[in-house]
Design a protein around this motif. Structure first.
Motif, PDB file in Angstrom:
ATOM      1  N   LYS A 153       8.259   3.004   9.185  1.00  0.00           N
ATOM      2  CA  LYS A 153       8.650   2.772   7.793  1.00  0.00           C
ATOM      3  C   LYS A 153      10.163   2.569   7.751  1.00  0.00           C
ATOM      4  CE  LYS A 153       4.997   5.587   5.753  1.00  0.00           C
ATOM      5  NZ  LYS A 153       4.089   4.500   5.525  1.00  0.00           N
ATOM      6  N   ILE A 154      10.606   1.885   6.712  1.00  0.00           N
ATOM      7  CA  ILE A 154      12.045   1.716   6.499  1.00  0.00           C
ATOM      8  C   ILE A 154      12.350   2.029   5.040  1.00  0.00           C
ATOM      9  CG2 ILE A 154      11.841  -0.779   6.076  1.00  0.00           C
ATOM     10  CD1 ILE A 154      14.624  -1.039   7.489  1.00  0.00           C
ATOM     11  N   PHE A 155      13.449   2.758   4.843  1.00  0.00           N
ATOM     12  CA  PHE A 155      13.867   3.183   3.514  1.00  0.00           C
ATOM     13  C   PHE A 155      15.329   2.832   3.306  1.00  0.00           C
ATOM     14  CE2 PHE A 155      10.713   6.130   5.130  1.00  0.00           C
ATOM     15  CZ  PHE A 155       9.804   6.227   4.098  1.00  0.00           C
ATOM     16  N   ARG A 156      15.674   2.554   2.073  1.00  0.00           N
ATOM     17  CA  ARG A 156      17.085   2.393   1.697  1.00  0.00           C
ATOM     18  C   ARG A 156      17.485   3.647   0.943  1.00  0.00           C
ATOM     19  NH1 ARG A 156      20.113  -1.872  -2.296  1.00  0.00           N
ATOM     20  NH2 ARG A 156      22.184  -1.355  -1.552  1.00  0.00           N
ATOM     21  N   LEU A 157      18.531   4.287   1.405  1.00  0.00           N
ATOM     22  CA  LEU A 157      19.030   5.495   0.759  1.00  0.00           C
ATOM     23  C   LEU A 157      19.611   5.122  -0.598  1.00  0.00           C
ATOM     24  CD1 LEU A 157      19.268   8.501   1.482  1.00  0.00           C
ATOM     25  CD2 LEU A 157      21.572   8.022   2.277  1.00  0.00           C
ATOM     26  N   MET A 158      19.158   5.812  -1.634  1.00  0.00           N
ATOM     27  CA  MET A 158      19.585   5.478  -2.992  1.00  0.00           C
ATOM     28  C   MET A 158      20.761   6.301  -3.485  1.00  0.00           C
ATOM     29  SD  MET A 158      15.875   4.819  -4.718  1.00  0.00           S
ATOM     30  CE  MET A 158      16.561   4.337  -6.285  1.00  0.00           C
ATOM     31  N   SER A 159      20.974   7.477  -2.901  1.00  0.00           N
ATOM     32  CA  SER A 159      22.097   8.307  -3.319  1.00  0.00           C
ATOM     33  C   SER A 159      22.707   8.988  -2.103  1.00  0.00           C
ATOM     34  CB  SER A 159      21.654   9.352  -4.346  1.00  0.00           C
ATOM     35  OG  SER A 159      20.738  10.243  -3.759  1.00  0.00           O
ATOM     36  N   HIS A 160      23.985   9.269  -2.216  1.00  0.00           N
ATOM     37  CA  HIS A 160      24.730   9.905  -1.125  1.00  0.00           C
ATOM     38  C   HIS A 160      25.372  11.175  -1.652  1.00  0.00           C
ATOM     39  CE1 HIS A 160      24.946   6.190   1.432  1.00  0.00           C
ATOM     40  NE2 HIS A 160      24.642   5.666   0.267  1.00  0.00           N
ATOM     41  N   LEU A 161      25.512  12.152  -0.784  1.00  0.00           N
ATOM     42  CA  LEU A 161      26.283  13.333  -1.144  1.00  0.00           C
ATOM     43  C   LEU A 161      27.769  13.046  -1.006  1.00  0.00           C
ATOM     44  CD1 LEU A 161      24.147  16.161   0.468  1.00  0.00           C
ATOM     45  CD2 LEU A 161      24.304  15.518  -1.939  1.00  0.00           C
ATOM     46  N   LYS A 162      28.122  12.138  -0.106  1.00  0.00           N
ATOM     47  CA  LYS A 162      29.522  11.730   0.013  1.00  0.00           C
ATOM     48  C   LYS A 162      29.589  10.218  -0.162  1.00  0.00           C
ATOM     49  CE  LYS A 162      29.873  10.913   4.932  1.00  0.00           C
ATOM     50  NZ  LYS A 162      30.624  11.129   6.117  1.00  0.00           N
ATOM     51  N   GLN A 163      30.673   9.741  -0.683  1.00  0.00           N
ATOM     52  CA  GLN A 163      30.844   8.309  -0.913  1.00  0.00           C
ATOM     53  C   GLN A 163      31.324   7.638   0.367  1.00  0.00           C
ATOM     54  OE1 GLN A 163      29.984   6.740  -3.698  1.00  0.00           O
ATOM     55  NE2 GLN A 163      29.320   8.647  -4.580  1.00  0.00           N
ATOM     56  N   ASN A 164      30.716   6.519   0.710  1.00  0.00           N
ATOM     57  CA  ASN A 164      31.178   5.716   1.831  1.00  0.00           C
ATOM     58  C   ASN A 164      30.918   4.248   1.526  1.00  0.00           C
ATOM     59  OD1 ASN A 164      28.429   5.635   2.100  1.00  0.00           O
ATOM     60  ND2 ASN A 164      28.385   6.116   4.262  1.00  0.00           N
ATOM     61  N   GLU A 165      31.537   3.400   2.293  1.00  0.00           N
ATOM     62  CA  GLU A 165      31.329   1.981   2.098  1.00  0.00           C
ATOM     63  C   GLU A 165      30.036   1.565   2.783  1.00  0.00           C
ATOM     64  OE1 GLU A 165      34.673  -0.466   3.030  1.00  0.00           O
ATOM     65  OE2 GLU A 165      36.077   1.005   2.241  1.00  0.00           O
ATOM     66  N   GLY A 166      29.426   0.523   2.280  1.00  0.00           N
ATOM     67  CA  GLY A 166      28.201   0.031   2.865  1.00  0.00           C
ATOM     68  C   GLY A 166      26.986   0.729   2.296  1.00  0.00           C
ATOM     69  N   VAL A 167      25.861   0.473   2.910  1.00  0.00           N
ATOM     70  CA  VAL A 167      24.618   1.063   2.462  1.00  0.00           C
ATOM     71  C   VAL A 167      23.959   1.738   3.651  1.00  0.00           C
ATOM     72  CG1 VAL A 167      24.394  -1.142   1.284  1.00  0.00           C
ATOM     73  CG2 VAL A 167      22.563  -0.411   2.609  1.00  0.00           C
ATOM     74  N   THR A 168      23.093   2.685   3.360  1.00  0.00           N
ATOM     75  CA  THR A 168      22.438   3.439   4.419  1.00  0.00           C
ATOM     76  C   THR A 168      20.936   3.224   4.372  1.00  0.00           C
ATOM     77  OG1 THR A 168      24.184   5.103   4.368  1.00  0.00           O
ATOM     78  CG2 THR A 168      22.111   5.753   5.398  1.00  0.00           C
ATOM     79  N   TYR A 169      20.369   2.979   5.538  1.00  0.00           N
ATOM     80  CA  TYR A 169      18.927   2.823   5.695  1.00  0.00           C
ATOM     81  C   TYR A 169      18.417   3.908   6.634  1.00  0.00           C
ATOM     82  CZ  TYR A 169      18.935  -1.726   3.443  1.00  0.00           C
ATOM     83  OH  TYR A 169      19.056  -2.735   2.514  1.00  0.00           O
ATOM     84  N   VAL A 170      17.160   4.263   6.453  1.00  0.00           N
ATOM     85  CA  VAL A 170      16.494   5.211   7.336  1.00  0.00           C
ATOM     86  C   VAL A 170      15.236   4.535   7.858  1.00  0.00           C
ATOM     87  CG1 VAL A 170      15.373   7.453   7.532  1.00  0.00           C
ATOM     88  CG2 VAL A 170      17.394   7.193   6.069  1.00  0.00           C
ATOM     89  N   CYS A 171      15.149   4.422   9.172  1.00  0.00           N
ATOM     90  CA  CYS A 171      13.958   3.871   9.819  1.00  0.00           C
ATOM     91  C   CYS A 171      13.234   5.018  10.504  1.00  0.00           C
ATOM     92  CB  CYS A 171      14.351   2.818  10.849  1.00  0.00           C
ATOM     93  SG  CYS A 171      15.260   1.447  10.139  1.00  0.00           S
ATOM     94  N   GLN A 172      11.944   5.106  10.267  1.00  0.00           N
ATOM     95  CA  GLN A 172      11.162   6.182  10.871  1.00  0.00           C
ATOM     96  C   GLN A 172      10.029   5.586  11.686  1.00  0.00           C
ATOM     97  OE1 GLN A 172      10.084   8.701   7.521  1.00  0.00           O
ATOM     98  NE2 GLN A 172      11.968   9.868   7.771  1.00  0.00           N
ATOM     99  N   TYR A 173       9.873   6.132  12.888  1.00  0.00           N
ATOM    100  CA  TYR A 173       8.813   5.725  13.799  1.00  0.00           C
ATOM    101  C   TYR A 173       7.989   6.973  14.113  1.00  0.00           C
ATOM    102  CZ  TYR A 173      11.997   1.780  14.388  1.00  0.00           C
ATOM    103  OH  TYR A 173      12.823   0.717  14.162  1.00  0.00           O
ATOM    104  N   PHE A 174       6.673   6.850  14.062  1.00  0.00           N
ATOM    105  CA  PHE A 174       5.783   8.006  14.168  1.00  0.00           C
ATOM    106  C   PHE A 174       5.044   8.001  15.505  1.00  0.00           C
ATOM    107  CE2 PHE A 174       6.510   6.880   9.810  1.00  0.00           C
ATOM    108  CZ  PHE A 174       6.767   8.083   9.202  1.00  0.00           C
ATOM    109  N   ALA A 175       5.282   9.060  16.295  1.00  0.00           N
ATOM    110  CA  ALA A 175       4.651   9.217  17.607  1.00  0.00           C
ATOM    111  C   ALA A 175       3.686  10.399  17.578  1.00  0.00           C
ATOM    112  CB  ALA A 175       5.713   9.448  18.682  1.00  0.00           C
ATOM    113  N   LYS A 176       2.662  10.328  18.400  1.00  0.00           N
ATOM    114  CA  LYS A 176       1.662  11.404  18.438  1.00  0.00           C
ATOM    115  C   LYS A 176       2.207  12.694  19.040  1.00  0.00           C
ATOM    116  CE  LYS A 176      -2.671   8.914  18.370  1.00  0.00           C
ATOM    117  NZ  LYS A 176      -3.933   8.636  19.067  1.00  0.00           N
ATOM    118  N   SER A 177       3.195  12.582  19.952  1.00  0.00           N
ATOM    119  CA  SER A 177       3.705  13.788  20.607  1.00  0.00           C
ATOM    120  C   SER A 177       5.157  13.596  21.044  1.00  0.00           C
ATOM    121  CB  SER A 177       2.857  14.124  21.837  1.00  0.00           C
ATOM    122  OG  SER A 177       3.083  13.161  22.859  1.00  0.00           O
ATOM    123  N   LYS A 178       5.799  14.711  21.344  1.00  0.00           N
ATOM    124  CA  LYS A 178       7.178  14.695  21.846  1.00  0.00           C
ATOM    125  C   LYS A 178       7.216  14.025  23.223  1.00  0.00           C
ATOM    126  CE  LYS A 178      11.550  16.303  21.545  1.00  0.00           C
ATOM    127  NZ  LYS A 178      12.263  15.776  22.656  1.00  0.00           N
TER     128      LYS A 178
END
Length: 102
Positions: free
Chosen positions: A40-65
């Motif tokens: 899945k991919i997400f775009r972060l909508m709010s930040h606790l600290k201000q920075n330039e640019g935008v932040t995305y979170v990509c998540q990959y799901f595995a069955k085990s470590k």
């Protein structure tokens, strides 16, 4: 379920090109390694600290470590290098591992 979480800070000027590349090239390449069940991919909508640019979170799901560790040692270095070669410091990634708890 183990989640390989990749948080990426992307400079505004490259956001559109970066997102297209992620969706059409990079994420399909990661999934083609066979180590992950879903992603899945997400775009972060709010930040606790201000920075330039935008932040995305990509998540990959595995069955085990153990499966994730195989990805990290066998496939991840080359894929990370491709990303760095394409976007350099304009897309900085931070990686973390999470475990689903019920």
């Amino acid at each position: 379920m183990i989640v390989y979480n990749v948080t990426i800070s992307v400079e505004e000027g490259i956001e559109e090109a970066w997102l297209k590349w992620m969706k059409e090239e990079h994420m399909p390449e990661v999934m083609a390694t066979g180590y992950f069940e879903d992603h899945k991919i997400f775009r972060l909508m709010s930040h606790l600290k201000q920075n330039e640019g935008v932040t995305y979170v990509c998540q990959y799901f595995a069955k085990s470590k153990a499966i994730l560790n195989q990805y990290i040692t066998k496939s991840s270095p080359a894929l990370q290098q491709k990303s760095k070669a394409k976007f350099g410091e304009k897309a900085l990634a931070y990686r973390s591992i999470m475990e689903q708890v019920d």
